[in-house]
Design a protein around this motif. Structure first.
Motif, short mmCIF file in Angstrom:
data_model
loop_
_atom_site.label_atom_id
_atom_site.label_comp_id
_atom_site.label_asym_id
_atom_site.label_seq_id
_atom_site.Cartn_x
_atom_site.Cartn_y
_atom_site.Cartn_z
N ALA A 15 27.37 11.93 -22.21
CA ALA A 15 27.15 10.91 -21.17
C ALA A 15 27.22 9.55 -21.83
CB ALA A 15 25.80 11.11 -20.50
N LEU A 16 28.13 8.70 -21.37
CA LEU A 16 28.36 7.41 -21.99
C LEU A 16 28.27 6.28 -20.97
CD1 LEU A 16 31.42 8.36 -24.21
CD2 LEU A 16 29.03 8.16 -24.93
N VAL A 17 27.61 5.21 -21.36
CA VAL A 17 27.57 3.99 -20.56
C VAL A 17 28.84 3.20 -20.87
CG1 VAL A 17 26.37 1.78 -20.26
CG2 VAL A 17 25.05 3.89 -20.51
N ILE A 18 29.44 2.65 -19.83
CA ILE A 18 30.61 1.78 -19.98
C ILE A 18 30.10 0.35 -20.01
CG2 ILE A 18 32.79 1.01 -18.99
CD1 ILE A 18 32.75 3.64 -17.29
N ALA A 68 18.08 2.30 -17.28
CA ALA A 68 17.70 2.71 -15.92
C ALA A 68 17.83 1.54 -14.94
CB ALA A 68 16.29 3.28 -15.91
N GLY A 69 17.34 0.39 -15.31
CA GLY A 69 17.43 -0.76 -14.41
C GLY A 69 18.86 -1.19 -14.15
N ARG A 70 19.66 -1.20 -15.19
CA ARG A 70 21.06 -1.61 -15.05
C ARG A 70 21.85 -0.62 -14.19
NH1 ARG A 70 20.43 -2.19 -20.96
NH2 ARG A 70 19.84 -4.36 -21.34
N GLY A 117 29.43 -6.74 -22.94
CA GLY A 117 28.01 -6.56 -23.19
C GLY A 117 27.18 -6.14 -21.99
N THR A 118 27.80 -5.96 -20.83
CA THR A 118 27.08 -5.60 -19.62
C THR A 118 27.48 -4.20 -19.17
OG1 THR A 118 27.03 -7.90 -18.90
CG2 THR A 118 26.68 -6.24 -17.20
N ALA A 165 16.76 6.49 -10.86
CA ALA A 165 17.45 5.92 -12.03
C ALA A 165 16.73 6.31 -13.31
CB ALA A 165 17.54 4.40 -11.90
N THR A 166 15.43 6.22 -13.32
CA THR A 166 14.65 6.59 -14.50
C THR A 166 14.86 8.06 -14.84
OG1 THR A 166 13.00 4.88 -14.05
CG2 THR A 166 12.32 6.71 -15.47
#
Length: 183
Positions: free
Chosen positions: A73-76, A26-28, A80-81, A52-53
């Protein structure tokens, strides 16, 4: 859709890791989606921390087209970021039609990262899920997304004029699509 083995996550490409969302994203992701230049072409206003949360909480359940959410749903991640995310969701389960959407932090634009990430999700869409068709709809002013869709072989099928009232103005929508046989 018939039941098949889930997609094995994370997915990796030459430079990226595509993984399921985690609570601490959420923060990122707030750092990305809160930028006015990111939200400009999205339906949402820039995200607050609460937004975001909530959005990440919703995306935690989107782990595959065969599960209850009918979405992936995927984070890219790059080095590592988290630098964005890609979502794929069924719009017609019976006929194997889905829509795809993506967001990339502008600080990481121009490096081909979005092309790499979205290309990998399209590969999974057709090779693993055996989809017939995947569409991408976007604000017509979003030149970067339109160029990306075209670069991935998606064909522009429509340009709807002033079809969406968003953030106090009428906006145009572009629709791109890729068929299983186009690949």
């Amino acid at each position: 859709m018939s039941h098949r083995a889930p997609v094995l996550l994370p997915l990796t490409t030459d430079r990226l890791t595509l993984r399921a969302h985690e609570s601490d994203d959420a923060g990122r992701l707030h750092g990305i989606y809160s930028q006015p230049e990111v939200a400009r072409y999205l339906l949402d206003e820039p995200w607050t921390e609460a937004d975001a949360t909530r959005h990440v909480s919703e995306r935690l359940a989107k782990t595959g087209l065969d599960d209850e959410s009918h979405a992936l749903a995927l984070v890219i991640e790059h080095e590592g970021t988290p630098v964005g995310d890609v979502l794929l969701w069924l719009t017609d389960t019976e006929h194997r039609i889905a829509e795809i959407g993506w967001v990339l932090d502008p600080a990481h634009g121009g490096q081909g990262l979005a092309r790499e990430a979205v290309g990998e999700v399209l590969r999974i869409a057709f090779e693993h899920y055996r989809l017939h068709r995947v569409t991408a709809q976007m604000d017509a002013r979003n030149d970067a997304s339109a160029r990306l869709a075209a670069a991935l072989g998606m064909r522009q099928e429509a340009h709807f004029r002033q079809d969406w009232w968003n953030k106090g103005e009428w906006t145009d929508t572009l629709v791109f699509a890729l068929l299983f046989g186009d690949r």
